[in-house]
Design an enzyme around this catalytic site. Structure first.
Site, short mmCIF file in Angstrom:
data_model
loop_
_atom_site.label_atom_id
_atom_site.label_comp_id
_atom_site.label_asym_id
_atom_site.label_seq_id
_atom_site.Cartn_x
_atom_site.Cartn_y
_atom_site.Cartn_z
N LYS A 211 -13.76 23.85 -35.55
CA LYS A 211 -13.17 24.96 -34.80
C LYS A 211 -12.76 26.08 -35.75
O LYS A 211 -13.07 27.23 -35.55
CB LYS A 211 -11.97 24.45 -34.00
CG LYS A 211 -11.25 25.52 -33.22
CD LYS A 211 -10.10 24.95 -32.41
CE LYS A 211 -9.23 26.10 -31.89
NZ LYS A 211 -8.11 25.64 -31.09
N GLU A 217 -12.23 18.63 -45.35
CA GLU A 217 -13.16 17.48 -45.28
C GLU A 217 -14.54 17.95 -44.81
O GLU A 217 -15.57 17.58 -45.39
CB GLU A 217 -12.64 16.41 -44.31
CG GLU A 217 -11.40 15.68 -44.76
CD GLU A 217 -10.10 16.39 -44.39
OE1 GLU A 217 -10.13 17.61 -44.05
OE2 GLU A 217 -9.04 15.74 -44.46
N GLY A 273 -8.65 21.62 -30.33
CA GLY A 273 -9.62 20.76 -31.00
C GLY A 273 -9.88 19.46 -30.25
O GLY A 273 -11.01 19.07 -30.01
N ARG A 274 -8.80 18.80 -29.83
CA ARG A 274 -8.97 17.50 -29.17
C ARG A 274 -9.41 17.64 -27.72
O ARG A 274 -9.62 16.66 -27.02
CB ARG A 274 -7.68 16.68 -29.27
CG ARG A 274 -6.44 17.39 -28.77
CD ARG A 274 -5.18 16.68 -29.21
NE ARG A 274 -3.97 17.42 -28.92
CZ ARG A 274 -3.46 18.38 -29.69
NH1 ARG A 274 -4.09 18.74 -30.80
NH2 ARG A 274 -2.33 18.98 -29.36
N GLU A 359 -1.96 13.05 -30.73
CA GLU A 359 -1.80 14.38 -31.33
C GLU A 359 -1.17 15.34 -30.32
O GLU A 359 -0.49 16.29 -30.69
CB GLU A 359 -3.15 14.92 -31.82
CG GLU A 359 -3.00 15.99 -32.88
CD GLU A 359 -4.31 16.41 -33.54
OE1 GLU A 359 -5.17 16.96 -32.86
OE2 GLU A 359 -4.46 16.18 -34.76
N HIS A 390 -10.05 -12.40 -28.16
CA HIS A 390 -10.10 -13.43 -29.20
C HIS A 390 -9.37 -12.99 -30.46
O HIS A 390 -9.55 -13.56 -31.54
CB HIS A 390 -11.55 -13.78 -29.51
CG HIS A 390 -12.23 -14.36 -28.30
ND1 HIS A 390 -12.19 -15.69 -27.99
CD2 HIS A 390 -12.90 -13.75 -27.29
CE1 HIS A 390 -12.84 -15.90 -26.84
NE2 HIS A 390 -13.27 -14.74 -26.40
N LYS A 514 -1.83 18.02 -45.37
CA LYS A 514 -2.94 18.86 -45.86
C LYS A 514 -2.49 19.70 -47.05
O LYS A 514 -3.18 19.81 -48.06
CB LYS A 514 -3.40 19.83 -44.76
CG LYS A 514 -4.14 19.21 -43.61
CD LYS A 514 -4.64 20.34 -42.71
CE LYS A 514 -5.04 19.82 -41.35
NZ LYS A 514 -5.40 20.87 -40.40
O1 LIG Z 1 -12.38 21.54 -35.85
P1 LIG Z 1 -11.56 21.74 -37.08
O2 LIG Z 1 -10.97 23.11 -37.15
O3 LIG Z 1 -12.36 21.41 -38.31
O4 LIG Z 1 -10.35 20.75 -37.00
C1 LIG Z 1 -10.52 19.36 -37.01
C2 LIG Z 1 -9.23 18.65 -36.73
O5 LIG Z 1 -8.34 18.84 -37.80
C3 LIG Z 1 -7.01 19.17 -37.65
O6 LIG Z 1 -6.27 18.70 -38.72
C4 LIG Z 1 -6.34 18.87 -36.35
O7 LIG Z 1 -5.29 17.97 -36.47
C5 LIG Z 1 -7.26 18.42 -35.27
O8 LIG Z 1 -6.70 18.79 -34.03
C6 LIG Z 1 -8.62 19.01 -35.40
O9 LIG Z 1 -9.43 18.53 -34.34
#
Ligand SMILES: O=P(O)(O)OC[C@H]1O[C@H](O)[C@H](O)[C@@H](O)[C@@H]1O
Length: 551
Positions: A211, A217, A273-274, A359, A390, A514
């Site tokens: 996003k 990462e 994002g979620r 989240e 199990h 972060k």
């Molecule tokens: O889609 P991006 O901007 O790469 O973000 C990826 C993810 O990282 C963040 O740290 C948020 O906690 C998430 O809500 C998000 O989905």
């Protein structure tokens, strides 16, 4: 409702009434509740779309449900819901609208943000995605050397990974089986390594999903993927255009990375994002299942959106599920919620729900920044049945914790199962039904004795029961049903956030780690002094350097 004038949740008459009711009810026994109300098993059910929802095995009476709905009314859940659907900026800490529902609105719908109808833009992107997906699927889109794309590698994390990765598993039987689709999220190089080691770069498309397009990462993995591709192909930057596309809200960063914005699929800041999986973030899935199936999935989402928006409180399923969570979390001290899909294809569903729920509602200050004095979001966990049976079901059945559970199952096995395996479905589902029965009604000491069990073992073999479950049953797991299920949980989470008076759409809690990671990295690589690093972490970093043989 003006937040300042809002009475503290736990001081409202509706909350107090629920607390009183909880005391009166005491340890309500499901056996008794069923005995008192013979129609309960059929009466305590609701239908939304293809989902049959049975809530009879909950520790509730008509009065409980009435009081819970009164709490929803007092906290104006439906008012906030309407504000969300209208495009108001209900994500107050970020000043953003919350409009994932617009992503699945039909072409002729009107949803305005700042006076502008966003639906045409949503459909323009969906059309662009469909065109691209078809070109990849048909082989018209080729790699730099002219070879057909046979592998798709989605690089993203959190909301840019969990949704498409989960849905790809769920809808496997609808995918083009000749296409390899993989998902890379972890900055641990092992993730990308395992994903690409057996792939031919000439036939590989990387879908970079982010996003913000700033997530370390994802950008790190995308850079490594680009290096791998260009090295393996012995090609220059010009090869990137045929092997990399981006899914993002940030055109500038996409272009800085070296991806032509013509190969970018856009979404907007009013998509969290979620909540983004049905935006452009779904491109890898769309390539795998095709645009028509993707559209069916969006229609499934929309169906539940409309239900949530219009169904009265008594039959509103997301409202009910949200309220049941409040009942256990706030009035029974339940700390967690387990989701148990009896479908192997839903193996990543709970991981997806973890981000969606935890989240969103893992917050401890209210919308005005005041500490909340009540429990908020639960720990969400679970894996597919019957594997869990199990492993950890022991604790659910006989442990000391109350863990409300969702059981999700299907009448039909997936369509393309090998014929010899179809018969296993009844056994799977026999477990599904047996477990909710055992959890609810248990086994009394007398029942155990009647089996001739020696007295000293009776306590060990007794099941106290009374463990609440929701059963969600559908005929089959289709793209539409997947959309319905996700929307159901999205709105459930919404309901709970509205009641708890928290902002379910920000995620400030992920920021600190972060920032610190960026500060700590030079200490690992160069042994740099990091001002303010605590003693424990300093010692651990020193140990790490020693173990890596760094001076
Ligand atoms: O889609 P991006 O901007 O790469 O973000 C990826 C993810 O990282 C963040 O740290 C948020 O906690 C998430 O809500 C998000 O989905």
């Amino acid at each position: 409702m003006n937040a300042d004038s809002r009475t503290r949740l736990d001081q409202t008459p509706e909350w107090t009434a629920l607390a009183g009711h909880r005391e009166e009810l005491g340890e309500a026994q499901l056996r008794e509740l069923f005995a008192r109300n013979p129609g309960r098993g059929t009466g305590y059910t609701l239908q939304v779309g293809d989902l049959h929802v049975d809530y009879s095995k909950h520790l509730v009476t008509d009065e409980t449900l009435r009081l819970l709905r009164a709490l929803a009314a007092a906290t104006d859940v439906f008012g906030l819901r309407d504000a969300m659907f209208r495009g108001e900026k209900i994500n107050t800490t970020e000043g953003r609208a919350v409009l994932h529902t617009a992503l699945r609105a039909p072409r002729d719908a009107v949803v305005e943000v700042d006076g502008e109808n966003v639906v045409p833009a949503v459909h323009a992107v969906l059309d662009k995605m469909a065109g691209f997906a078809e070109r990849v699927r048909s082989g018209e889109w080729t790699g730099h050397t002219g070879r057909r794309i046979k592998n798709v590698v989605n690089i993203g994390i959190g909301g840019s990974d969990l949704g498409p990765a989960m849905a790809y598993e769920v809808l496997r039987s609808f995918t083009d089986r000749d296409l390899t689709v993989r998902f890379v999220s972890n900055v641990d190089g092992a993730d990308l390594h395992e994903a690409v080691r057996d792939l031919d770069p000439a036939e590989t498309l990387f879908v970079i999903a982010s996003k913000t397009f700033t997530t370390i990462e994802t950008i790190t993995n995308a850079t490594s993927a680009r290096n791998w591709l260009l090295t393996e192909l012995k090609a220059g930057q010009e090869a990137v255009a045929k092997h990399f596309v981006a899914l993002s809200t940030n055109a500038e960063k996409v272009s800085d990375f070296g991806i032509d914005t013509a190969n970018m699929f856009e979404f907007w800041d009013w998509v969290g994002g979620r909540y983004s999986f049905d935006s452009a973030i779904g491109l890898s899935l769309m390539i795998a299942i095709g645009p028509d199936r993707f559209r069916e999935m969006l229609d499934g989402f929309h169906l539940v959106d409309e239900h949530f928006r219009t169904a009265p409180a008594e039959s509103n399923v997301p409202l009910l599920l949200g309220l049941l969570g409040v009942w256990y979390g706030n009035f029974h001290d339940a700390q967690s919620h387990v989701v148990l899909p009896y479908s192997h294809y839903l193996s990543k569903f709970t991981a997806y729900l973890q981000q969606l729920d935890m989240e969103s509602n893992g917050k401890s200050v209210d919308r005005d920044g005041r500490p909340v004095e009540w429990e908020t979001g639960p720990v969400v966990w679970g894996t597919p049945g019957t594997n869990g049976q199990h492993a950890y079901y022991q604790l659910i059945h006989q442990g000391t914790k109350l863990i409300p559970a969702d059981f999700i199952g299907f009448a039909e096995p997936v369509a393309d199962l090998l014929p010899g395996l179809v018969a296993q479905h009844d056994l799977l589902m026999a477990n599904f039904f047996a477990q909710t029965q055992a959890l609810a009604f248990g086994k009394t000491p007398d029942e155990v004795r009647a089996e001739g069990v020696p007295e000293e073992l009776v306590p060990h073999k007794t099941f106290k029961g009374n463990h609440p479950t929701t059963t969600i049953l559908a005929r089959e797991l289709t793209p539409s049903v997947l959309g319905q299920l996700i929307a159901l949980y999205e709105h459930k989470v919404f309901v709970q956030g509205a009641i708890w008076n928290i902002d379910s759409f920000d995620q400030w809690g992920v920021e600190l780690g972060k920032v610190l990671a960026k500060r700590v990295e030079p200490a690992l690589t160069e042994g740099a002094d990091v001002p303010g690093l605590d003693e424990s972490t300093t010692a651990l970093v020193a140990k790490y350097r020693e173990l890596r043989g760094r001076k």
